[in-house]
Design a protein around this motif. Structure first.
Motif: not given
Ligand code: ADP
Ligand code: MG
Length: 372
Positions: A20-49
């Motif tokens: 469960r992640i929270d990217i509740n926002s407009d994908p083009k908005s600062d808020e959307g990118l901020f929320r996605l960027h905050a959770v990217l390390p987790t996604i990348i970490g899982l993929r690396m494992s």
């Protein structure tokens, strides 16, 4: 609470994680990118494992399926950021969804807006079970929605091993330190509605050295002081409840405002200076809610002045801790021409708005409790 760690990642290597992640926002908005960027390390970490990932989020408050709230545009953004193919999964029936994931060549899947299903916000057990069946374990890395009791944050945890993700851990850790602030401690509240913010003021007004209130939230306090509100946004029904804060020595309200057509839309220049004096003397600041209707030109000035003072304060003294949360508050950084990533490290930006307010107010958050 069980936090995701290296050992768990090893155990589940080659398996599928429902996250469960929270990217509740407009994908083009600062808020959307901020929320996605905050959770990217987790996604990348899982993929690396070597873990496959099924991402679940909501967007907006749709009543059933509503393409205005689709998560599809996020596919490209995630692909670009992670550097892997992402497969979008429409919400057909769960057998089909499970087959698609099982047979898919991709290793990252993004489910359509989970709030298209009415079971989500009802915390429906069977939806929780269906979501759990899509993987071998579950991670909640969506602090921003953990104040909601929903199938993808609560019910799901009953069916597979469930862990708090790194972003969740960081949010909880940081906000816990905010609850034991170094003095002088200043709470700054703004935004639209006082009703959302009142629990935080009630919790901290005695222990904070100053509670600064601006934005629409200040209007109800000003009304309680007997100031005519004209066309301004305020809540007459809450005047009795805010009365004791409206005149308390440590609660600081605007002494001047910027208005348009009899409507208060921003704090005034004198107030900017007065608020800044408190911020400059603080060792801990917690801030939620813009000082004005910053989206309208001419009424971003108060919010911009607060950002500017806080950024200077943070740069000047590394021991100062500043915690900022709220979708619009983060978005208002743009009034400074700044991106969230460009801030000094001692300014913590929470991905939570409502969740941050509830956490700091001392309430139990169902999404966090479900992981215990
Ligand atoms: P956040 O999302 O940061 O928690 P809120 O949702 O509480 O903040 O409020 C943000 C909104 O408040 C902004 O869109 C802003 O335009 C509005 N706002 C701020 N000050 C005023 C005001 N004086 N009158 C009307 N709206 C205001
Ligand atoms: Mg908001």
């Amino acid at each position: 609470m069980k936090f995701l760690n290296e050992k768990i990642l090893k155990i589940f290597s080659g398996k599928t994680c429902v996250m469960r992640i929270d990217i509740n926002s407009d994908p083009k908005s600062d808020e959307g990118l901020f929320r996605l960027h905050a959770v990217l390390p987790t996604i990348i970490g899982l993929r690396m494992s070597g873990v496959r990932v099924v991402l679940i989020s909501h967007r907006g408050r749709p009543l059933g399926e509503d393409q205005k709230c689709t998560l599809k545009p996020f596919v490209k953004v995630i692909e670009r950021e992670v550097g892997e193919k992402v497969r979008f999964i429409p919400l057909t029936n769960f057998e089909e969804i499970a087959d698609t994931i099982e047979a898919g060549k991709e290793n990252i899947f993004l489910l359509e807006n989970i709030r298209f299903l009415k079971g989500e916000e009802m915390n429906d057990a069977s939806l929780g079970k269906q979501l759990a069946a899509l993987g071998s374990f579950y991670i909640n890395d969506a602090f921003a929605v953990s104040h909601r009791e929903s199938a993808s944050t609560c019910a799901i945890t009953k069916y597979i091993p469930s862990y708090a993700g790194p972003l969740m851990k960081r949010e909880i850790g940081s906000l816990r330190t905010a609850m034991k602030p170094l003095h002088p401690f200043v709470l700054m509240i703004g935004g639209a509605k006082i009703s959302d913010k009142l629990p935080l003021i009630e919790k901290f007004w005695k222990s904070a050295d100053a509670v600064i209130v601006g934005g629409g939230a200040a209007n109800t306090l000003l009304a309680a002081q007997g100031i005519p509100m004209g066309n301004s946004l305020y809540d007459a029904s809450l005047i009795p409840r805010v009365q004791k804060y409206a005149n308390a020595a440590q609660v600081i309200t605007p002494s001047d405002t910027r208005d348009r057509k009899n409507e208060i839309l921003d704090i005034g220049p004198k107030t900017e200076k007065e608020f800044s004096i408190f911020l400059k003397g603080a060792n801990t600041v917690v801030w939620n809610g813009p000082m004005g209707m910053f989206e309208k030109k001419g009424f971003e000035l108060g919010t911009r002045a607060m950002w500017s003072t806080l950024i200077k304060r943070a740069k000047l003294d590394k021991n100062v801790h500043i915690y900022v949360g709220g979708g619009e508050t983060i978005t208002s950084l743009r009034t400074m021409g700044l991106l969230p990533t460009k801030l000094p490290k001692n300014i913590f930006l929470s991905t939570g708005g409502g969740a941050m307010l509830e956490f700091l107010s001392g309430k139990k958050l169902p999404g966090i409790d479900a992981l215990k």
